[in-house]
Design a protein around this motif. Structure first.
Motif, short mmCIF file in Angstrom:
data_model
loop_
_atom_site.label_atom_id
_atom_site.label_comp_id
_atom_site.label_asym_id
_atom_site.label_seq_id
_atom_site.Cartn_x
_atom_site.Cartn_y
_atom_site.Cartn_z
N LEU A 150 12.88 -55.68 46.24
CA LEU A 150 11.86 -56.28 46.38
C LEU A 150 10.94 -55.90 47.51
N LEU A 151 11.15 -54.78 47.91
CA LEU A 151 10.06 -54.22 48.74
C LEU A 151 8.92 -53.81 48.17
N PRO A 152 7.76 -54.20 48.71
CA PRO A 152 6.61 -54.09 47.99
C PRO A 152 5.96 -52.75 48.15
N LEU A 153 6.78 -51.93 47.32
CA LEU A 153 6.27 -50.57 47.11
C LEU A 153 6.49 -49.78 45.73
N PRO A 154 5.41 -49.85 45.09
CA PRO A 154 5.50 -49.36 43.57
C PRO A 154 6.18 -47.84 43.77
N PRO A 155 7.06 -47.89 42.89
CA PRO A 155 7.32 -48.44 41.46
C PRO A 155 8.58 -49.33 41.79
N LEU A 156 8.88 -49.80 42.87
CA LEU A 156 9.88 -50.80 43.09
C LEU A 156 9.52 -52.04 42.57
N ASP A 157 10.28 -52.97 42.18
CA ASP A 157 10.12 -54.34 41.73
C ASP A 157 9.07 -54.84 42.33
N GLY A 158 9.44 -54.89 43.50
CA GLY A 158 8.62 -55.65 44.70
C GLY A 158 6.98 -55.34 44.71
N GLY A 159 6.93 -53.94 44.33
CA GLY A 159 5.54 -53.25 44.16
C GLY A 159 4.82 -54.05 42.84
N ARG A 160 5.66 -54.16 41.69
CA ARG A 160 5.01 -54.62 40.45
C ARG A 160 4.91 -56.13 40.65
N ILE A 161 5.66 -56.82 41.42
CA ILE A 161 5.26 -58.19 41.61
C ILE A 161 4.20 -58.30 42.32
#
Length: 216
Positions: A150-161
């Motif tokens: 959920l960390l806001p860093l693409p390509p992590l899911d948080g980044g995509r969110i």
């Protein structure tokens, strides 16, 4: 050596399911919102064997578990292919496809918590202690993977969110970080910043689950 083997035996099942069912959830969500890519490739499955990556699901988690003294765990499965352009509403639906992975980890953490509660309620025998220890690992591993992704860093899911929620111009610029996402993640890991950010969030998540199930 006996302690190490015991740790690996107890951790194996929770780790494999936490990593592989996370990926399967992305595939199920993508198909629901219009992208059949993973389904057409036979990657939508609850069978962990279809998602296991020798390096990411087995070698790396074991190595990190050993070198961290059992205090940290990181791994990944074969990414489920998602063609976001095939979603019915690509930008909006990306949110749900990305959130499905952490959502699956939350669901599994709750399932392991119920198993731990069951182990506590059962008469003590040769199965209750291993089940209890495995359930504790399952809760913690899934909380770690949920928070990490959920960390806001693409390509992590948080980044995509974040990309799905940002205005188009900002979303496009933010998405360009994806090529640097993994190196940034490794830098944060080895400098200790990642642990400093994640540890309080993981502990809060695990504690809330324990409170819900009365595990205290």
């Amino acid at each position: 050596m006996a302690s190490l083997i015991q740790t690996l035996a107890i951790s194996a099942l929770p780790v494999i399911f936490a990593i592989t069912l996370h990926e399967a959830a992305h595939g199920y969500a993508a198909r629901h919102f219009g992208d059949p890519t993973a389904w057409q490739m036979g990657r939508i499955s609850l069978n962990p064997l279809r998602h296991i990556d020798l390096v990411g699901t087995i070698i790396i988690p074991i190595a990190i578990l050993l070198f961290s003294g059992g205090t940290f765990l990181f791994g990944y499965a074969k990414p489920v292919p998602v063609d976001f352009s095939r979603l019915r509403h690509p930008k909006k639906d990306m949110f749900w496809v990305a959130a499905a992975g952490p959502g699956a980890n939350l669901f599994m953490a709750l399932c392991w918590a119920s198993m731990l509660k069951l182990a506590w309620l059962m008469p003590s025998n040769e199965f209750t202690l291993p089940l209890s220890e495995m359930s504790k690992v399952g809760i913690m591993v899934n909380c770690v993977l949920m928070v990490l992704n959920l960390l806001p860093l693409p390509p992590l899911d948080g980044g995509r969110i974040a990309v799905s929620l940002l205005p188009h111009a900002l979303a496009w610029k933010f998405a360009q970080l994806e090529r640097w996402g993994f190196p940034i993640l490794l830098l944060l890991l080895f400098t200790g910043i990642l642990g400093a950010v994640m540890n309080p969030l993981v502990m809060v998540s695990a504690r809330l689950i324990e409170l819900i199930f009365g595990l205290y």
